[in-house]
Design a protein around this motif. Structure first.
Motif, PDB file in Angstrom:
ATOM      1  N   ASP A 278       1.507  -0.377  -7.287  1.00  0.00           N
ATOM      2  CA  ASP A 278       0.553  -0.045  -6.233  1.00  0.00           C
ATOM      3  C   ASP A 278       0.392   1.471  -6.117  1.00  0.00           C
ATOM      4  O   ASP A 278       1.241   2.230  -6.578  1.00  0.00           O
TER       5      ASP A 278
ATOM      6  N   ASN B  85       6.327  -4.240   1.277  1.00  0.00           N
ATOM      7  CA  ASN B  85       5.176  -4.988   0.756  1.00  0.00           C
ATOM      8  C   ASN B  85       4.436  -4.242  -0.345  1.00  0.00           C
ATOM      9  O   ASN B  85       3.354  -4.659  -0.745  1.00  0.00           O
ATOM     10  N   ILE B  86       5.019  -3.142  -0.818  1.00  0.00           N
ATOM     11  CA  ILE B  86       4.366  -2.320  -1.834  1.00  0.00           C
ATOM     12  C   ILE B  86       5.147  -2.407  -3.140  1.00  0.00           C
ATOM     13  O   ILE B  86       6.365  -2.172  -3.174  1.00  0.00           O
TER      14      ILE B  86
ATOM     15  N   SER C 121       0.333  -0.885   3.392  1.00  0.00           N
ATOM     16  CA  SER C 121      -0.005  -1.801   2.301  1.00  0.00           C
ATOM     17  C   SER C 121      -1.482  -2.162   2.265  1.00  0.00           C
ATOM     18  O   SER C 121      -1.969  -2.683   1.262  1.00  0.00           O
ATOM     19  N   ASP C 122      -2.219  -1.896   3.373  1.00  0.00           N
ATOM     20  CA  ASP C 122      -3.663  -2.160   3.361  1.00  0.00           C
ATOM     21  C   ASP C 122      -4.386  -1.289   2.338  1.00  0.00           C
ATOM     22  O   ASP C 122      -5.526  -1.589   1.965  1.00  0.00           O
TER      23      ASP C 122
ATOM     24  N   ASP D 222       4.948  -0.143   5.766  1.00  0.00           N
ATOM     25  CA  ASP D 222       5.632  -1.377   5.342  1.00  0.00           C
ATOM     26  C   ASP D 222       5.922  -1.342   3.848  1.00  0.00           C
ATOM     27  O   ASP D 222       5.307  -2.075   3.063  1.00  0.00           O
TER      28      ASP D 222
ATOM     29  N   ARG E 221      -2.847  -0.169  -0.634  1.00  0.00           N
ATOM     30  CA  ARG E 221      -2.011  -0.086  -1.838  1.00  0.00           C
ATOM     31  C   ARG E 221      -2.782  -0.265  -3.140  1.00  0.00           C
ATOM     32  O   ARG E 221      -2.377   0.237  -4.193  1.00  0.00           O
ATOM     33  N   ASP E 222      -3.916  -0.977  -3.106  1.00  0.00           N
ATOM     34  CA  ASP E 222      -4.642  -1.278  -4.349  1.00  0.00           C
ATOM     35  C   ASP E 222      -5.905  -0.438  -4.501  1.00  0.00           C
ATOM     36  O   ASP E 222      -6.828  -0.829  -5.211  1.00  0.00           O
TER      37      ASP E 222
END
Length: 538
Positions: free
Chosen positions: A443, A438-439, A414-415, A435, A417-418
């Motif tokens: 994303d 959390n996505i 998720s670090d 993870d 994802r953006d």
């Protein structure tokens, strides 16, 4: 449909019986149609509007005649197309788009094509198993295609001389790969039109860099493994104002220092001197080369030192090698003045043997980085450390990230994802946690479904969500298998007898039955399956 030449174009001494030549003419016609289409777009540099309009009308008329194909069959009729209305200027442009073998075939079409072929400037590749066969081909082409611009030669047998090469008076590029030349051949350096010289795997070819003074227009010098090449880098000064590429990889007898090529400062864009052990100096000597984009110096005697660099130096560098990375690390350790290479867009450590620990936090040296490749499947890269969260400084521009088998890299999926432009992501063999919970659906907006690998789950309890994430993002592959991470607390490796040593609880695979798609645990041997969890049972 075959091409028939009008009687006005046919030579009485050049027979072209249509029945006999129809297959060959068909081949030429197909090549010509594609060529003519491209030629029409290259005439913008003709200033005379009336002449340009006339040429285009003639060209379109010929293209239309070639393209009108009647129904195919044994009794296919030949459509007459006159070549007389086209001048040599257009015909030469057509032939320049054809392969040199088809140009030779086209010589048999008519007298016009035969004469025009001598003005074509094709790329020619000649190879042979024996020196006699090789020289025979080269000599023939010298008279048939005298204006050849690019010539590539390769021969498995020994050759005493390739002197016919100097007969190509318009040659711009010469490529000698695996040519069995021995001794010196000074005539090769008496071609005033040559702009590119490439030599590779010519172990017994003896020459000195001073000979390049006979090639005043040379722009690119690319020599690989020419162990009998001698001379000093200072000899390259004779090519000041033109030389842009210097590649002397593995030319171990070349000597000199980086200061010796100072006269190339304004034009040099590429400097490749790996394994040139006798080349010395410091990276500081290159700091004020305004056009230098790529440097590779590993295995040379050059010192990894950029202590004298100031903001604005190395302003065009876009690729970094091992020596430059070492220099950056030394600069970071010795001063608080953080040096930034804003022009670097690609950092690829796969082609170099990295002898130091690389922390991902160092990407702050390269704020505009687009490609970061630090690992691949054939080796474990424990020297690469840090968290993928350190890469967030690259968020606006990063397009490709490969950390495959960088076993000490940590963080969470998720670090990343953006990252708006991230297309290629390879995290297999890392400690990055996928993870997926959390996505969100928006994303990873640019991620490619065909080339990316987001890693493997850590716990059995993570598996359902992980497999659904792969399915929803179309990252699943029915021919691939997944398993828990090797460091997972749920993973164990007992001796399973005939089944061998498997990471348990076994491995994961996708299943498709008609329109249904699901996943299941399996031994991976085709013998034992567990219940399939379907994604789209409805």
């Amino acid at each position: 449909m075959a091409l028939q030449i009008s009687s006005a174009d046919r030579s009485s001494t050049d027979p072209t019986d249509t029945d006999h030549n129809a297959p060959r003419l068909r081949t030429v016609r197909n090549e010509a149609i594609a060529a003519l289409s491209r030629v029409s777009a290259t005439m913008a540099n003709i200033d005379d509007a009336d002449r340009l309009a006339t040429l285009r009308d003639d060209l379109n008329s010929l293209l239309s005649g070639l393209s009108e194909s009647p129904s195919s069959g044994e009794n296919e009729e030949l459509t007459p197309v006159s070549m007389g209305s086209l001048g040599q200027e257009i015909l030469v442009r057509v032939l320049d788009y054809l392969t040199w073998t088809n140009i030779l075939a086209g010589r048999a079409v008519c007298a016009t094509w035969r004469d025009t072929a001598r003005h074509a400037m094709p790329y020619v590749f000649i190879d042979g198993d024996t020196g006699i066969e090789f020289i025979s081909r080269l000599t023939s082409l010298r008279s048939l295609l005298p204006k050849t611009r690019e010539l590539s030669l390769s021969c498995a047998g020994e050759i005493s001389s390739i002197r016919p090469v100097v007969g190509f008076k318009h040659l711009r590029e010469l490529n000698l790969t695996g040519v069995g030349l021995s001794g010196s051949h000074p005539y090769l350096f008496q071609m005033p039109t040559l702009e590119v010289l490439k030599t590779a795997v010519n172990e017994h070819f003896e020459w000195d860099l001073e000979a390049l003074s006979g090639l005043p227009r040379l722009k690119e010098l690319r020599c690989y493994g020419n162990q009998r090449l001698t001379g000093s880098l200072r000899s390259l000064s004779s090519l000041r104002g033109n030389l842009t590429h210097v590649d002397l990889e593995g030319c171990v007898q070349v000597t000199g220092t980086l200061a010796d090529i100072g006269d190339l400062r304004q034009t040099l864009t590429w400097l490749n001197l790996p394994w040139c052990e006798s080349v010395t100096g410091s990276l500081n000597d290159l700091r004020d080369f305004p056009s230098l984009e790529a440097v590779r110096l590993d295995g040379s005697g050059v010192e990894a030192d950029i202590s004298e660099a100031e903001p604005g130096d190395f302003c065009a560098i876009n690729r970094v090698d091992k020596v430059m990375m070492e220099a950056l690390l030394r600069r970071l350790d010795s001063t608080s003045n953080h040096f930034v290479l804003s022009s670097v867009t690609c950092l690829n450590l796969l082609i170099h043997e990295v002898a130091f620990d690389l922390d991902l936090g160092l990407v702050s040296f390269f704020p505009n980085l687009q490609e970061l490749q630090c690992g691949w499947q054939s080796a474990v890269h424990a020297h690469v450390k840090g968290s993928v969260r350190s890469l967030r400084v690259l968020r606006p521009n990063l397009v490709e990230l490969s950390l495959t088998n960088c076993s000490e890299v940590t963080g969470a999926l998720s670090d990343l994802r953006d990252f708006p432009k991230l297309k290629l992501l390879c995290l297999g063999g890392t400690k990055v946690t996928p993870d997926v919970q959390n996505i969100g659906p928006d994303d990873f907006p640019s991620l490619s479904t065909s080339t990316s690998n987001v890693g493997v789950p850590w716990l059995v309890s993570d598996v359902p969500a992980f497999m659904r994430f792969l399915y929803q993002r179309e990252l699943h592959d029915f021919d691939s298998e997944w398993g828990l991470h090797d460091d997972s607390p749920d993973c164990y490796n007992p001796d399973l007898g005939d089944l061998g040593d498997l990471s348990n609880p076994f491995i994961l695979e996708f299943v498709q039955v008609g329109p249904l798609v699901g996943w299941r645990w399996t031994t991976g041997r085709g013998s034992y399956y567990f219940e399939t969890e379907w994604f789209n049972r409805r």
